[in-house]
Enzyme design. Structure first.
Site, PDB file in Angstrom:
ATOM      1  N   HIS A 181      -1.496   1.886   3.018  1.00  0.00           N
ATOM      2  CA  HIS A 181      -0.701   1.801   1.790  1.00  0.00           C
ATOM      3  C   HIS A 181      -1.494   2.343   0.601  1.00  0.00           C
ATOM      4  O   HIS A 181      -1.782   1.647  -0.375  1.00  0.00           O
ATOM      5  CB  HIS A 181      -0.241   0.368   1.524  1.00  0.00           C
ATOM      6  CG  HIS A 181       1.014   0.328   0.697  1.00  0.00           C
ATOM      7  ND1 HIS A 181       1.933  -0.711   0.774  1.00  0.00           N
ATOM      8  CD2 HIS A 181       1.520   1.186  -0.237  1.00  0.00           C
ATOM      9  CE1 HIS A 181       2.936  -0.478  -0.072  1.00  0.00           C
ATOM     10  NE2 HIS A 181       2.691   0.665  -0.687  1.00  0.00           N
ATOM     11  N   THR A 222       6.519   6.676   3.092  1.00  0.00           N
ATOM     12  CA  THR A 222       5.591   6.168   2.072  1.00  0.00           C
ATOM     13  C   THR A 222       6.327   5.227   1.123  1.00  0.00           C
ATOM     14  O   THR A 222       5.791   4.866   0.080  1.00  0.00           O
ATOM     15  CB  THR A 222       4.985   7.332   1.256  1.00  0.00           C
ATOM     16  OG1 THR A 222       6.063   8.082   0.669  1.00  0.00           O
ATOM     17  CG2 THR A 222       4.149   8.250   2.143  1.00  0.00           C
ATOM     18  N   GLY A 265      15.580  10.610  -5.929  1.00  0.00           N
ATOM     19  CA  GLY A 265      15.272  10.110  -7.254  1.00  0.00           C
ATOM     20  C   GLY A 265      14.082  10.854  -7.835  1.00  0.00           C
ATOM     21  O   GLY A 265      13.760  11.975  -7.416  1.00  0.00           O
ATOM     22  N   GLU A 323       1.359  -6.279   6.038  1.00  0.00           N
ATOM     23  CA  GLU A 323       0.191  -5.609   5.456  1.00  0.00           C
ATOM     24  C   GLU A 323      -0.827  -6.658   5.030  1.00  0.00           C
ATOM     25  O   GLU A 323      -0.446  -7.648   4.399  1.00  0.00           O
ATOM     26  CB  GLU A 323       0.612  -4.741   4.266  1.00  0.00           C
ATOM     27  CG  GLU A 323       1.548  -3.595   4.667  1.00  0.00           C
ATOM     28  CD  GLU A 323       1.925  -2.692   3.496  1.00  0.00           C
ATOM     29  OE1 GLU A 323       1.431  -2.932   2.368  1.00  0.00           O
ATOM     30  OE2 GLU A 323       2.705  -1.756   3.687  1.00  0.00           O
ATOM     31  N   ARG A 356       8.923   1.984   1.889  1.00  0.00           N
ATOM     32  CA  ARG A 356       8.716   0.630   2.389  1.00  0.00           C
ATOM     33  C   ARG A 356       9.143   0.597   3.846  1.00  0.00           C
ATOM     34  O   ARG A 356      10.155   1.183   4.224  1.00  0.00           O
ATOM     35  CB  ARG A 356       9.503  -0.407   1.570  1.00  0.00           C
ATOM     36  CG  ARG A 356       9.003  -0.610   0.146  1.00  0.00           C
ATOM     37  CD  ARG A 356       7.613  -1.201   0.084  1.00  0.00           C
ATOM     38  NE  ARG A 356       7.147  -1.458  -1.276  1.00  0.00           N
ATOM     39  CZ  ARG A 356       6.485  -0.598  -2.013  1.00  0.00           C
ATOM     40  NH1 ARG A 356       6.210   0.607  -1.540  1.00  0.00           N
ATOM     41  NH2 ARG A 356       6.084  -0.923  -3.229  1.00  0.00           N
TER      42      ARG A 356
END
Length: 317
Positions: free
Chosen positions: A284, A234, A154, A265, A236
């Site tokens: 993250h 990077t 994408g 997290e 999920r």
């Protein structure tokens, strides 16, 4: 006064990244700079707040949380999509959900930062030198000439592909819907799922988390990877079978991984990832950039002001 909660402001900077004066006469703001440890804590802490501002998916708002917050009328997410917010449940409870804009593709830099740390050990050698070590102990591996396999071509995947080519990497791509024609238009080579995992020196994941992508990367996929290859995630964490990934890393079935996302997290202090020497982990950081924050928080102020004035903007339905 309307009470507004700003959640998960880990760096305690939300009030510095926007001019909040437009709300001063009408809104009382409370900043939460620590994560909630449970849904029960979330619900208890947010009683009485009409406005709740989330930071991406740091604090989930499933139906049971939304239904337990009867005073909440406006729920805001940074960005215009949030898989951790139950938008349907919010609508049924009369809660307006709004989003914000964003800037650029900061995650791209994290992807290559992880790749460079895994191959050139910049941070590792920096820490050694500052600890008083005399000189280098590592032998790095240049990215040029290596094969970068992109799962999900994408907008973000294409940006990563372009940077990879700038490094002189051979770029291949696969996704559930990708065709050879579409890959060619993006300037990369199409690969089958099997070939991508078998031939890549780096596999970088660029899928959105959904029911379709949850568990997409299986133990079989990891088993096809070369022992010298690395996985970069990077996107999920649940897109990858976490049990299989941990075992592959512990057993040295792959060379290593660069991970910016985790199932829980903040990452628990006793998590095995924290002790693996073949894994580079970051907390993250993908969307956490000054440019993004300078867009997020002014938009949040606009969202709240517009809602109070009866003309909500950037509504997510």
């Amino acid at each position: 006064m309307v009470r507004a909660a700003i959640l998960d402001d880990y760096q305690n900077v939300a009030l510095n990244f926007a001019d909040w004066s437009a709300l001063a006469k009408d809104v009382e703001i409370k900043v939460f700079d620590k994560p909630f440890t449970s849904e029960a804590e979330t619900v208890k802490a947010l009683q009485g707040f009409a406005v709740v501002v989330g930071m991406r998916e740091r604090t989930p708002f499933p139906r049971r949380v939304i239904e337990a917050l009867p005073d909440m009328k406006l729920l805001i997410t940074t960005g215009m999509k949030n898989n951790a917010f139950d938008i349907k449940a919010a609508a049924e409870r009369g809660v307006t959900v709004c989003g914000t804009g964003g800037v650029g593709s900061p995650t791209v830099g994290i992807v290559f930062g992880l790749m460079l740390e895994l191959t050139r050990r910049i941070g590792f050698e920096n820490a050694r030198m500052k600890a008083g070590e005399p000189w280098q102990v590592t032998i790095g591996h240049d990215l040029e000439g290596l094969t970068l396999g992109i799962v999900g071509l994408g907008k973000l995947g294409q940006r990563v592909a372009n940077v990879g080519k700038a490094f002189g990497m051979n770029v291949i791509a696969w996704s559930q819907n990708l065709t050879p024609e579409r890959a060619k238009e993006a300037g990369v080579d199409y690969a089958s799922r099997e070939d991508l995992f078998a031939k890549s020196d780096f596999v970088s994941i660029h899928y959105q988390l959904s029911d379709r992508s949850r568990g997409l990367i299986t133990g079989d996929d990891l088993g096809r990877m070369k022992q010298s290859a690395y996985l970069i995630n990077t996107a999920r964490a649940p897109i990858v079978d976490q049990v299989a990934l941990l075992k592959a890393l512990q057993d040295k079935k792959i060379a290593g991984a660069g991970l910016d996302v985790f199932e829980t997290e903040p990452l628990p202090l006793d998590h095995p990832y924290r002790k693996l020497d073949n894994t580079v982990i970051t907390p993250h950081l993908g969307y956490v950039s000054e440019q993004n924050y300078r867009k997020y928080f002014p938009d949040i102020v606009e969202d709240i002001r517009a809602f109070l004035d009866g003309k909500p903007v950037r509504v997510i339905s």
